[in-house]
Motif scaffolding. Structure first.
Motif, PDB file in Angstrom:
ATOM      1  N   MET A 178       0.858  -1.183   0.000  1.00 53.05           N
ATOM      2  CA  MET A 178       0.000   0.000   0.000  1.00 53.05           C
ATOM      3  C   MET A 178       0.892   1.229   0.000  1.00 53.05           C
ATOM      4  SD  MET A 178      -3.015  -0.725   2.755  1.00 53.05           S
ATOM      5  CE  MET A 178      -4.256  -1.969   2.427  1.00 53.05           C
ATOM      6  N   VAL A 179       0.496   2.218  -0.780  1.00 52.87           N
ATOM      7  CA  VAL A 179       1.164   3.510  -0.803  1.00 52.87           C
ATOM      8  C   VAL A 179       0.081   4.566  -0.597  1.00 52.87           C
ATOM      9  CG1 VAL A 179       2.516   5.139  -2.165  1.00 52.87           C
ATOM     10  CG2 VAL A 179       2.958   2.674  -2.385  1.00 52.87           C
ATOM     11  N   TRP A 180       0.258   5.388   0.419  1.00 51.89           N
ATOM     12  CA  TRP A 180      -0.681   6.468   0.734  1.00 51.89           C
ATOM     13  C   TRP A 180       0.047   7.789   0.564  1.00 51.89           C
ATOM     14  CZ3 TRP A 180      -5.679   5.453   2.741  1.00 51.89           C
ATOM     15  CH2 TRP A 180      -5.955   4.103   2.963  1.00 51.89           C
ATOM     16  N   THR A 181      -0.525   8.706  -0.205  1.00 52.89           N
ATOM     17  CA  THR A 181       0.096  10.003  -0.461  1.00 52.89           C
ATOM     18  C   THR A 181      -0.932  11.103  -0.226  1.00 52.89           C
ATOM     19  OG1 THR A 181       1.500   8.990  -2.143  1.00 52.89           O
ATOM     20  CG2 THR A 181       1.330  11.385  -2.170  1.00 52.89           C
ATOM     21  N   GLY A 182      -0.512  12.148   0.483  1.00 54.51           N
ATOM     22  CA  GLY A 182      -1.409  13.261   0.755  1.00 54.51           C
ATOM     23  C   GLY A 182      -0.668  14.575   0.749  1.00 54.51           C
ATOM     24  N   ILE A 211     -11.467  13.910   8.043  1.00 55.27           N
ATOM     25  CA  ILE A 211     -10.744  12.746   8.536  1.00 55.27           C
ATOM     26  C   ILE A 211      -9.255  12.987   8.333  1.00 55.27           C
ATOM     27  CG2 ILE A 211     -10.323  10.270   8.238  1.00 55.27           C
ATOM     28  CD1 ILE A 211     -13.231  10.029   7.330  1.00 55.27           C
ATOM     29  N   SER A 212      -8.494  12.799   9.418  1.00 57.48           N
ATOM     30  CA  SER A 212      -7.042  12.883   9.281  1.00 57.48           C
ATOM     31  C   SER A 212      -6.512  11.468   9.051  1.00 57.48           C
ATOM     32  CB  SER A 212      -6.391  13.515  10.512  1.00 57.48           C
ATOM     33  OG  SER A 212      -6.551  12.688  11.634  1.00 57.48           O
ATOM     34  N   VAL A 213      -5.515  11.385   8.180  1.00 59.27           N
ATOM     35  CA  VAL A 213      -4.893  10.110   7.822  1.00 59.27           C
ATOM     36  C   VAL A 213      -3.427  10.217   8.216  1.00 59.27           C
ATOM     37  CG1 VAL A 213      -4.419   8.491   5.938  1.00 59.27           C
ATOM     38  CG2 VAL A 213      -6.486   9.916   5.862  1.00 59.27           C
ATOM     39  N   SER A 214      -2.952   9.277   9.036  1.00 64.14           N
ATOM     40  CA  SER A 214      -1.562   9.334   9.479  1.00 64.14           C
ATOM     41  C   SER A 214      -0.982   7.926   9.575  1.00 64.14           C
ATOM     42  CB  SER A 214      -1.448  10.047  10.836  1.00 64.14           C
ATOM     43  OG  SER A 214      -2.212   9.378  11.808  1.00 64.14           O
ATOM     44  N   SER A 215       0.334   7.884   9.651  1.00 64.23           N
ATOM     45  CA  SER A 215       1.055   6.623   9.837  1.00 64.23           C
ATOM     46  C   SER A 215       2.284   6.908  10.671  1.00 64.23           C
ATOM     47  CB  SER A 215       1.450   6.031   8.483  1.00 64.23           C
ATOM     48  OG  SER A 215       2.114   4.796   8.646  1.00 64.23           O
TER      49      SER A 215
END
Length: 147
Positions: A20-24, A84-88
């Motif tokens: 998975m690759v998440w980009t923001g 919604i905040s998206v974090s890792s």
């Protein structure tokens, strides 16, 4: 975001490893290139993500700590009002509306299905589970976009 199956695993299986690759706007997070490896069983992971996000988007939950199947890679979603905040790993990746998140995840899941899921044997239970979760999530995402 992008979900992908790793090449060179032999005959396609519902338990193939992938990433998975998440980009923001604020950064990115990926399961690629870590030691130890953070690749995951991609089809069960996306199925779990779709089902888990549905609870968050339906308003029952405020926080989702998602971890892929067979990996330590994870994403945290926190809902406040309509954002919604998206974090890792405590690093913010994006702040998005519920509609934006639903559409983005749906698109990535559909792209994985088109690119790779059809290669799985018809009788593979993982394929059926993925399709069911995708259909349910599509109904939710399309309903949120119009409602």
């Amino acid at each position: 975001m992008k979900f992908s199956v790793r090449p060179g695993q032999g005959d396609p299986s519902g338990f193939d490893l992938g990433d998975m690759v998440w980009t923001g706007d604020f950064g990115d997070a990926s399961s690629i290139g870590h030691i130890p490896d953070q690749g995951m069983m991609i089809y069960p992971s996306v199925t779990l993500l779709l089902d888990s996000l549905a609870a968050l988007l339906n308003g029952r939950d405020r926080v989702l700590n998602f971890t892929g199947v067979g990996t330590s890679f994870g994403i945290v979603f926190r809902r406040s009002n309509k954002e919604i905040s998206v974090s890792s790993r405590n690093k913010l990746i994006a702040r998005v509306s519920q509609d934006e998140l639903a559409r983005s995840v749906l698109l990535a899941a559909e792209e994985l299905a088109t690119a790779s899921l059809a290669q799985l044997p018809e009788q593979d239970a993982v394929r059926a589970d993925y399709r069911a979760a995708l259909n349910d999530f599509r109904a939710l995402a399309e309903g949120s976009a119009t409602g």
